[in-house]
Design an enzyme around this catalytic site. Structure first.
Site, mmCIF file in Angstrom:
data_model
loop_
_atom_site.group_PDB
_atom_site.id
_atom_site.type_symbol
_atom_site.label_atom_id
_atom_site.label_comp_id
_atom_site.label_asym_id
_atom_site.label_seq_id
_atom_site.Cartn_x
_atom_site.Cartn_y
_atom_site.Cartn_z
ATOM 1 N N CYS A 1 9.691 -8.284 -5.945
ATOM 2 C CA CYS A 1 9.300 -7.709 -4.647
ATOM 3 C C CYS A 1 8.137 -6.743 -4.804
ATOM 4 O O CYS A 1 8.171 -5.843 -5.648
ATOM 5 C CB CYS A 1 10.525 -7.010 -4.058
ATOM 6 N N GLU B 1 5.027 -0.046 6.812
ATOM 7 C CA GLU B 1 4.665 -1.200 7.631
ATOM 8 C C GLU B 1 5.732 -1.489 8.665
ATOM 9 O O GLU B 1 6.904 -1.224 8.427
ATOM 10 C CB GLU B 1 4.598 -2.443 6.740
ATOM 11 N N CYS C 1 10.242 1.657 -2.190
ATOM 12 C CA CYS C 1 11.666 1.367 -2.381
ATOM 13 C C CYS C 1 12.027 1.622 -3.837
ATOM 14 O O CYS C 1 11.244 1.303 -4.733
ATOM 15 C CB CYS C 1 11.976 -0.083 -2.003
ATOM 16 N N CYS D 1 10.497 -5.659 12.831
ATOM 17 C CA CYS D 1 10.990 -5.412 11.475
ATOM 18 C C CYS D 1 10.453 -4.041 11.056
ATOM 19 O O CYS D 1 9.242 -3.824 11.065
ATOM 20 C CB CYS D 1 10.481 -6.521 10.557
ATOM 21 N N CYS E 1 13.620 -4.351 -7.431
ATOM 22 C CA CYS E 1 13.766 -5.805 -7.584
ATOM 23 C C CYS E 1 12.433 -6.359 -8.109
ATOM 24 O O CYS E 1 11.381 -6.118 -7.503
ATOM 25 C CB CYS E 1 14.117 -6.457 -6.252
ATOM 26 N N CYS F 1 7.444 -8.234 2.249
ATOM 27 C CA CYS F 1 7.570 -6.787 2.408
ATOM 28 C C CYS F 1 6.741 -6.066 1.355
ATOM 29 O O CYS F 1 6.737 -6.395 0.199
ATOM 30 C CB CYS F 1 9.028 -6.349 2.387
HETATM 31 S S1 SF4 Z 1 13.712 -6.578 -2.300
HETATM 32 FE FE1 SF4 Z 1 12.169 -4.918 -2.412
HETATM 33 S S2 SF4 Z 1 12.447 -3.679 -0.551
HETATM 34 FE FE2 SF4 Z 1 14.307 -4.975 -0.825
HETATM 35 S S3 SF4 Z 1 15.723 -3.690 -2.047
HETATM 36 FE FE3 SF4 Z 1 14.609 -4.921 -3.562
HETATM 37 S S4 SF4 Z 1 12.844 -3.606 -4.132
HETATM 38 FE FE4 SF4 Z 1 13.687 -2.767 -2.228
#
Ligand code: SF4
Length: 379
Positions: free
Chosen positions: A136, A109, A129, A122, A133, A364
């Site tokens: 997220c 994206e 990823c 952005c 986290c 995100c």
């Molecule tokens: S917040 Fe999401 S995109 Fe950012 S580092 Fe953590 S897992 Fe990765």
């Protein structure tokens, strides 16, 4: 808190390489590639002028290049890297989020945001990823692969093309700002990200000629890579996603903290600020009843203050963009206010980020997550 932690992934195996593109190459490599096509060296700069000055990446329209060679030039050095899947606009068209499909079906994206005095894009640095986290959406999907340098640069070219075509009301100018805050951990794809940044900074005809001050690299805290970035000597803006001032909580909500602790991350950020004279942005996503207590605001102020006066840092609070079905949700307004007041009382520069794009799945990874088939259970 409970929940199964996903493993952190640094270097995923690359399944098939993205096609080679002009944007992957250094100036010398472009000259080499041009000569291999049977063209004289000077044609390399001519080609770059089409791309970086005129934003034209369709080789059949490079009218000053011999017609007989344009087809082969296009096939070999200008393959289509990003196929548009969907595009959604909000804020009266001033925020435009695009979902792209890559050669191997990976999705990524980018979000274009028009403000009064600047236009920001952005961008994503990885497909998915690996930092896991738990709050997220992107992290929950895991890491598919690193993006190539050209796949990163192509996001900027597409946005500049859109702006030039007047697709975003209020401007036909170019991007002023690029923020690496889309999918992925930019410093986990260091070489390609730095290569793309050099292309953004390189003056014409070999690059976009942007200012380093207009480029923000965010990181969840890969300390050795922050140190490496410091040594590059580029006055980029560094944004560190801290999200918690204490190791106990950060170990849980930002799993990389099990490797690099809060103090190490903040020290690396402080060293970056000293070396580059650029104020570091501390990103802090406000999560209801998790990290938004007044005690944590006090602790955050202490952690930052240990490194010197406030000139080196700015705290950017981000109202969490709730993911459908997630237990991680945005703070109450009263808690948000108390958190800000506590930081302000301690003299910490703080702002609350505006939440552009919430109604187009601005968090995100959300749009990509919606367009990705549900993961199947392992056999
Ligand atoms: S917040 Fe999401 S995109 Fe950012 S580092 Fe953590 S897992 Fe990765």
């Amino acid at each position: 808190m409970t929940g199964t932690m996903l493993p952190i992934v640094f270097d995923p195996p690359m399944r098939g390489k993205p096609p080679r593109h002009w944007f992957d190459l250094t100036h010398d490599e472009r000259v080499d590639a041009t000569v291999r096509l049977g063209l004289p060296k000077f044609r390399a700069d001519q080609i770059s002028r089409h791309v970086f000055d005129r934003l034209e990446d369709d080789a059949t329209r490079f009218t000053d290049i011999p017609a007989a060679i344009r087809g082969e030039l296009g096939e070999q050095l200008f393959p289509e890297l990003l196929e548009r899947v969907t595009q959604r606009a909000t804020d009266d068209g001033r925020t435009v989020k695009t979902l792209w499909k890559l050669f191997d079906g990976s999705l990524l994206e980018s979000v274009l945001m028009r403000y009064t005095h600047r236009t920001t894009l952005c961008i994503s640095s990885q497909a998915g990823c690996g930092m896991a986290c738990p709050f997220c959406a992107t992290g929950q999907g895991g890491l598919k692969r690193n993006l190539s340098q050209a796949e990163i640069v192509a996001q900027v070219l597409k946005a500049d093309q859109q702006l030039a075509a007047g697709a975003v009301p209020g401007t036909t100018g170019r991007l002023n700002n690029i923020v690496f805050m889309g999918m992925g951990e930019p410093l986990a794809n260091y070489r390609q990200v730095l290569g793309s940044i050099r292309t953004f900074l390189e003056p014409g005809p070999n690059g976009f000629g942007m200012s380093a001050r207009g480029i923000t690299v965010s990181t969840v805290g890969l300390v050795p890579r922050i140190q490496q970035l410091t040594e590059e000597g580029l006055p980029l803006t560094l944004a560190v996603s801290l999200h918690a001032p204490d190791d106990e909580l950060r170990d849980e909500i930002v799993p990389i903290n099990n490797r690099y602790k809060v103090d190490e991350v903040v020290d690396a950020a402080w060293e970056y600020a000293k070396a580059t004279k650029r104020r570091v942005s501390i990103e802090y996503a406000m999560m209801r009843d998790i990290n938004d207590q007044v005690e944590r605001a006090e602790l955050l102020a202490q952690v930052l203050k240990r490194r010197g006066d406030w000139g080196w840092v700015h705290v950017n609070l981000i109202p969490l963009n709730p993911t459908p079905g997630s237990r991680w949700t945005a703070s109450r307004k009263a808690d948000e206010k108390a958190f800000i007041e506590t930081l302000e009382r301690r003299g910490v520069p703080v702002t609350l980020r505006d939440t552009r794009g919430q109604d187009i799945d601005g968090a995100c990874g959300q749009l990509a997550a919606k367009n990705t088939p549900e993961p199947q259970p392992a056999a």
